[in-house]
Structure formats: C-alpha cells, structure tokens
Design a protein around this motif. Structure first.
Motif, PDB file in Angstrom:
ATOM      1  N   ALA A   1       0.831  -1.206   0.000  1.00  0.00           N
ATOM      2  CA  ALA A   1       0.000   0.000   0.000  1.00  0.00           C
ATOM      3  C   ALA A   1       0.866   1.257   0.000  1.00  0.00           C
ATOM      4  CB  ALA A   1      -0.921  -0.016   1.220  1.00  0.00           C
ATOM      5  N   SER A   2       2.031   1.167   0.638  1.00  0.00           N
ATOM      6  CA  SER A   2       2.935   2.319   0.714  1.00  0.00           C
ATOM      7  C   SER A   2       3.523   2.709  -0.636  1.00  0.00           C
ATOM      8  CB  SER A   2       4.068   2.031   1.699  1.00  0.00           C
ATOM      9  OG  SER A   2       4.798   0.874   1.295  1.00  0.00           O
ATOM     10  N   SER A   3       3.445   1.806  -1.630  1.00  0.00           N
ATOM     11  CA  SER A   3       4.025   2.079  -2.945  1.00  0.00           C
ATOM     12  C   SER A   3       3.145   2.996  -3.787  1.00  0.00           C
ATOM     13  CB  SER A   3       4.241   0.772  -3.709  1.00  0.00           C
ATOM     14  OG  SER A   3       2.982   0.218  -4.102  1.00  0.00           O
ATOM     15  N   GLY A   4       1.854   3.057  -3.470  1.00  0.00           N
ATOM     16  CA  GLY A   4       0.925   3.854  -4.248  1.00  0.00           C
ATOM     17  C   GLY A   4       0.480   3.191  -5.536  1.00  0.00           C
ATOM     18  N   ILE A   5       0.907   1.954  -5.769  1.00  0.00           N
ATOM     19  CA  ILE A   5       0.520   1.215  -6.971  1.00  0.00           C
ATOM     20  C   ILE A   5      -0.884   0.642  -6.765  1.00  0.00           C
ATOM     21  CG2 ILE A   5       1.062  -0.753  -8.455  1.00  0.00           C
ATOM     22  CD1 ILE A   5       4.016  -0.355  -7.625  1.00  0.00           C
ATOM     23  N   LYS A   6      -1.835   1.089  -7.620  1.00  0.00           N
ATOM     24  CA  LYS A   6      -3.227   0.691  -7.428  1.00  0.00           C
ATOM     25  C   LYS A   6      -3.889   0.141  -8.686  1.00  0.00           C
ATOM     26  CE  LYS A   6      -4.086   4.129  -3.782  1.00  0.00           C
ATOM     27  NZ  LYS A   6      -4.934   5.294  -3.383  1.00  0.00           N
ATOM     28  N   GLU A   7      -3.304   0.364  -9.865  1.00  0.00           N
ATOM     29  CA  GLU A   7      -3.923  -0.075 -11.112  1.00  0.00           C
ATOM     30  C   GLU A   7      -2.841  -0.385 -12.139  1.00  0.00           C
ATOM     31  OE1 GLU A   7      -6.252   3.104 -12.825  1.00  0.00           O
ATOM     32  OE2 GLU A   7      -5.179   4.579 -11.601  1.00  0.00           O
ATOM     33  N   PRO A   8      -3.222  -1.056 -13.238  1.00  0.00           N
ATOM     34  CA  PRO A   8      -2.232  -1.503 -14.214  1.00  0.00           C
ATOM     35  C   PRO A   8      -1.308  -0.405 -14.745  1.00  0.00           C
ATOM     36  CG  PRO A   8      -4.313  -2.572 -14.630  1.00  0.00           C
ATOM     37  CD  PRO A   8      -4.565  -1.575 -13.549  1.00  0.00           C
ATOM     38  N   LYS A   9      -1.806   0.801 -14.963  1.00  0.00           N
ATOM     39  CA  LYS A   9      -0.948   1.860 -15.516  1.00  0.00           C
ATOM     40  C   LYS A   9       0.220   2.186 -14.587  1.00  0.00           C
ATOM     41  CE  LYS A   9      -3.407   5.915 -13.681  1.00  0.00           C
ATOM     42  NZ  LYS A   9      -4.116   7.174 -14.026  1.00  0.00           N
TER      43      LYS A   9
ATOM     44  N   LEU B   1       8.114  -9.394  -2.375  1.00  0.00           N
ATOM     45  CA  LEU B   1       7.466  -8.079  -2.305  1.00  0.00           C
ATOM     46  C   LEU B   1       7.824  -7.372  -1.001  1.00  0.00           C
ATOM     47  CD1 LEU B   1       5.409  -6.104  -3.653  1.00  0.00           C
ATOM     48  CD2 LEU B   1       3.672  -7.154  -2.171  1.00  0.00           C
ATOM     49  N   ILE B   2       7.781  -8.113   0.078  1.00  0.00           N
ATOM     50  CA  ILE B   2       8.066  -7.531   1.387  1.00  0.00           C
ATOM     51  C   ILE B   2       9.510  -7.031   1.488  1.00  0.00           C
ATOM     52  CG2 ILE B   2       8.301  -8.084   3.845  1.00  0.00           C
ATOM     53  CD1 ILE B   2       5.884  -9.951   3.530  1.00  0.00           C
ATOM     54  N   ASN B   3      10.449  -7.793   0.910  1.00  0.00           N
ATOM     55  CA  ASN B   3      11.856  -7.379   1.029  1.00  0.00           C
ATOM     56  C   ASN B   3      12.296  -6.415  -0.065  1.00  0.00           C
ATOM     57  OD1 ASN B   3      12.465  -8.898  -1.282  1.00  0.00           O
ATOM     58  ND2 ASN B   3      13.148 -10.687  -0.115  1.00  0.00           N
ATOM     59  N   GLY B   4      11.361  -6.008  -0.937  1.00  0.00           N
ATOM     60  CA  GLY B   4      11.657  -4.982  -1.928  1.00  0.00           C
ATOM     61  C   GLY B   4      12.304  -5.473  -3.210  1.00  0.00           C
ATOM     62  N   ARG B   5      12.370  -6.773  -3.386  1.00  0.00           N
ATOM     63  CA  ARG B   5      12.972  -7.294  -4.626  1.00  0.00           C
ATOM     64  C   ARG B   5      12.100  -6.986  -5.835  1.00  0.00           C
ATOM     65  NH1 ARG B   5      13.112 -12.808  -6.992  1.00  0.00           N
ATOM     66  NH2 ARG B   5      14.891 -12.866  -8.416  1.00  0.00           N
TER      67      ARG B   5
ATOM     68  N   PRO C   1       0.355  -3.927   4.806  1.00  0.00           N
ATOM     69  CA  PRO C   1      -0.896  -3.750   4.058  1.00  0.00           C
ATOM     70  C   PRO C   1      -0.611  -3.692   2.552  1.00  0.00           C
ATOM     71  CG  PRO C   1      -0.762  -2.214   5.899  1.00  0.00           C
ATOM     72  CD  PRO C   1       0.601  -2.837   5.765  1.00  0.00           C
ATOM     73  N   VAL C   2      -1.521  -4.243   1.760  1.00  0.00           N
ATOM     74  CA  VAL C   2      -1.311  -4.274   0.308  1.00  0.00           C
ATOM     75  C   VAL C   2      -2.516  -3.712  -0.439  1.00  0.00           C
ATOM     76  CG1 VAL C   2       0.232  -6.271   0.424  1.00  0.00           C
ATOM     77  CG2 VAL C   2      -2.224  -6.632   0.124  1.00  0.00           C
ATOM     78  N   ASN C   3      -2.237  -3.236  -1.648  1.00  0.00           N
ATOM     79  CA  ASN C   3      -3.288  -2.896  -2.604  1.00  0.00           C
ATOM     80  C   ASN C   3      -3.444  -4.075  -3.549  1.00  0.00           C
ATOM     81  OD1 ASN C   3      -3.584  -0.288  -1.558  1.00  0.00           O
ATOM     82  ND2 ASN C   3      -2.019   0.552  -2.933  1.00  0.00           N
ATOM     83  N   ILE C   4      -4.659  -4.557  -3.673  1.00  0.00           N
ATOM     84  CA  ILE C   4      -4.918  -5.684  -4.566  1.00  0.00           C
ATOM     85  C   ILE C   4      -5.488  -5.158  -5.875  1.00  0.00           C
ATOM     86  CG2 ILE C   4      -6.335  -7.750  -4.900  1.00  0.00           C
ATOM     87  CD1 ILE C   4      -6.127  -8.247  -1.899  1.00  0.00           C
ATOM     88  N   ILE C   5      -4.926  -5.624  -6.976  1.00  0.00           N
ATOM     89  CA  ILE C   5      -5.412  -5.255  -8.306  1.00  0.00           C
ATOM     90  C   ILE C   5      -6.209  -6.443  -8.837  1.00  0.00           C
ATOM     91  CG2 ILE C   5      -4.787  -4.620 -10.659  1.00  0.00           C
ATOM     92  CD1 ILE C   5      -2.343  -3.959  -7.836  1.00  0.00           C
ATOM     93  N   PRO C   6      -7.543  -6.419  -8.700  1.00  0.00           N
ATOM     94  CA  PRO C   6      -8.374  -7.542  -9.172  1.00  0.00           C
ATOM     95  C   PRO C   6      -8.458  -7.556 -10.696  1.00  0.00           C
ATOM     96  CG  PRO C   6      -9.749  -5.775  -8.342  1.00  0.00           C
ATOM     97  CD  PRO C   6      -8.323  -5.349  -8.097  1.00  0.00           C
ATOM     98  N   LEU C   7      -8.127  -8.672 -11.295  1.00  0.00           N
ATOM     99  CA  LEU C   7      -8.054  -8.745 -12.756  1.00  0.00           C
ATOM    100  C   LEU C   7      -9.430  -8.626 -13.406  1.00  0.00           C
ATOM    101  CD1 LEU C   7      -5.347 -11.514 -13.150  1.00  0.00           C
ATOM    102  CD2 LEU C   7      -5.102  -9.115 -12.568  1.00  0.00           C
ATOM    103  N   THR C   8     -10.450  -9.129 -12.733  1.00  0.00           N
ATOM    104  CA  THR C   8     -11.790  -9.079 -13.319  1.00  0.00           C
ATOM    105  C   THR C   8     -12.278  -7.643 -13.504  1.00  0.00           C
ATOM    106  OG1 THR C   8     -12.732  -9.335 -11.098  1.00  0.00           O
ATOM    107  CG2 THR C   8     -12.468 -11.332 -12.410  1.00  0.00           C
TER     108      THR C   8
END
Length: 256
Positions: A131-139, A185-189, A210-217
C-alpha cells in the motif's frame, strides 16, 4: 382369559424377536456386502499441493461419496516434474484438476483432453503491491519490477491484463520470477507481485504489510480456474466411471 392374555403377549414378543433378529441379520449382511463391494481404483492428479483448494475432493473421499459410487480414489499432489495434463494423458492418472487455460492450450495442441466440470468459476489470480508504494492499477506497473509466480494459470491472467491495458511486457515492465509467497514483495525485490487472492496477499497482511490488490476481473480479464478433466478415450471407453467420479466429486463440493 388371563391365559389368553399371556399367550397374546408371548406371541407378540416372539414376533418382535423374529423381526429384531431379521433386522440385525440384514444389517450385518448389508455391512458385509458394503465392505465386499469391489471398488475401482483411480488416481486424480491435483494442480497444487494438498490444501483447502481441493476441499471438495477430500470431503468426497472422507465421507465415502467415492466409495458409494464404487471408487477407491488416490489424490496425488502436484510436483514440478508431473503436470496434471501430462500425467492424465500418459495414463498415470485417470482424472486431473487443471486451470481452464491448460485444457484449452492442450486442446489447441491436439491433445485429446476434455473438461468435465468447472469448480472455480471465478479465477483467484491477482496482482498486489504494498500500500505504501501507491501502486493501485495496471498503468502504475510501467517502469516497475513485476514478480511473476511460476504458475501457468497466474501467468496467463497477468499477461492478459498487461496486454489489455496496453502495457508491453518486454519493454514497459521488468519481469522477475518469484516464489509462491509474499517474501520478494516484502523485502523490496519486486514492486508488484502476483499470486492468488486467497494466499500471498494475506501472507503480506499477516506479516504487517498492508497491500493494494489489483483484481483482474475489474479490467475485463476473466477465466475459469480449477476444472476437472480427463481424456476423450476414457470418456468413450468408460462413461459410467466418468459419471460416477464427477457425481461423487460434486457431491463432495456441495457438502464442503
């Protein structure tokens, strides 16, 4: 009058005793006959290690739904040397559990396998990021390191997501092979990881990340997941066996 009364009671008692003995005899012989039923041994090749993913099959076995249908079933866990399609086609297993795309690809290659029942009609494959990465969608994947789990099912879905989102898998992202947990993911690889919504994202959450989940559907990428399958040869040569296996397995899933 009293003698007639005792005679009546004695007669009823004898009749009751006869029926009780008969019921006991029938029950005992029924149990013996049940135990003496000749069961057909079959093997089912699973697509992964033993886990709740295959709950319906375990229930069908433990509740004797397979036995009631004349089957003695061996549930064989996945390993890297034995893919379900290969094992079933080679005759080392009568049935298998595979991803829908595995069956489709095999059919496209001329391999005569057929799906018998769809167990998971919603595919659990997802991408997820901290969640801290701000990555929320495919773009948000562009320019990032994308961890790809070694699963044809997940890879097929993630590649479809990238393609439908206009992301070039060779130039816009860096693909890095990862294991079947959230460690990389946790160790930043990696910046984004892939897996099943029922597994890896939960591991990260439980570890305090905490994570952001990108649901494919959400992005139109859908595919059936686990399906029961066998060969056309078995379907044609022993349809009763196939029907019995499917019936008992679905009964196990309904119970589960």
């Amino acid at each position: 009058m009293l003698k007639k009364h005792y005679l009546f009671l004695a007669t009823i008692s004898v009749i009751f005793l006869i029926f009780a003995c008969l019921a006991f005899y029938l029950n005992e012989n029924s149990g013996k006959n049940q135990k003496n039923i000749k069961l057909t041994p079959i093997s089912v090749m699973l697509k992964w290690l033993h886990q709740a993913q295959f709950a319906g099959l375990y229930v069908a076995d433990q509740r004797e739904f397979y036995r009631d249908n004349g089957l003695a079933v061996s549930l064989v866990p996945f390993d890297l040397q034995h893919a379900p399609i290969d094992e079933v086609v080679a005759g080392r297993a009568e049935f298998g559990v595979a991803g829908a795309q595995d069956v489709l690809i095999a059919r496209a290659q001329g391999i005569k396998v057929k799906a018998l029942a769809v167990i998971y009609q919603d595919n659990p494959a997802v991408a997820y990021a901290l969640a801290s990465s701000g990555i929320k969608e495919p773009k948000d994947f562009i320019g990032k390191k994308l961890g790809m789990v070694n699963s044809m099912d997940v890879q097929y879905m993630i590649k479809s997501l990238l393609s439908s989102s206009g992301i070039d898998i060779n130039n816009d992202v860096t693909i890095i092979p990862i294991g079947v947990d959230a460690t990389e993911l946790i160790n930043g690889r990696v910046d984004i990881a892939t897996g099943y919504i029922t597994n890896e994202p939960l591991q990260a959450e439980e570890a305090g990340f905490p994570v952001n989940i990108i649901p494919l559907t959400k992005y139109g990428v859908e595919s059936y997941a686990d399906v029961l399958f066998t060969t056309e040869e078995l379907i044609n040569s022993n349809p009763a066996l196939v029907r019995s296996f499917v019936k008992a397995t679905l009964q196990g899933w309904e119970y589960a």
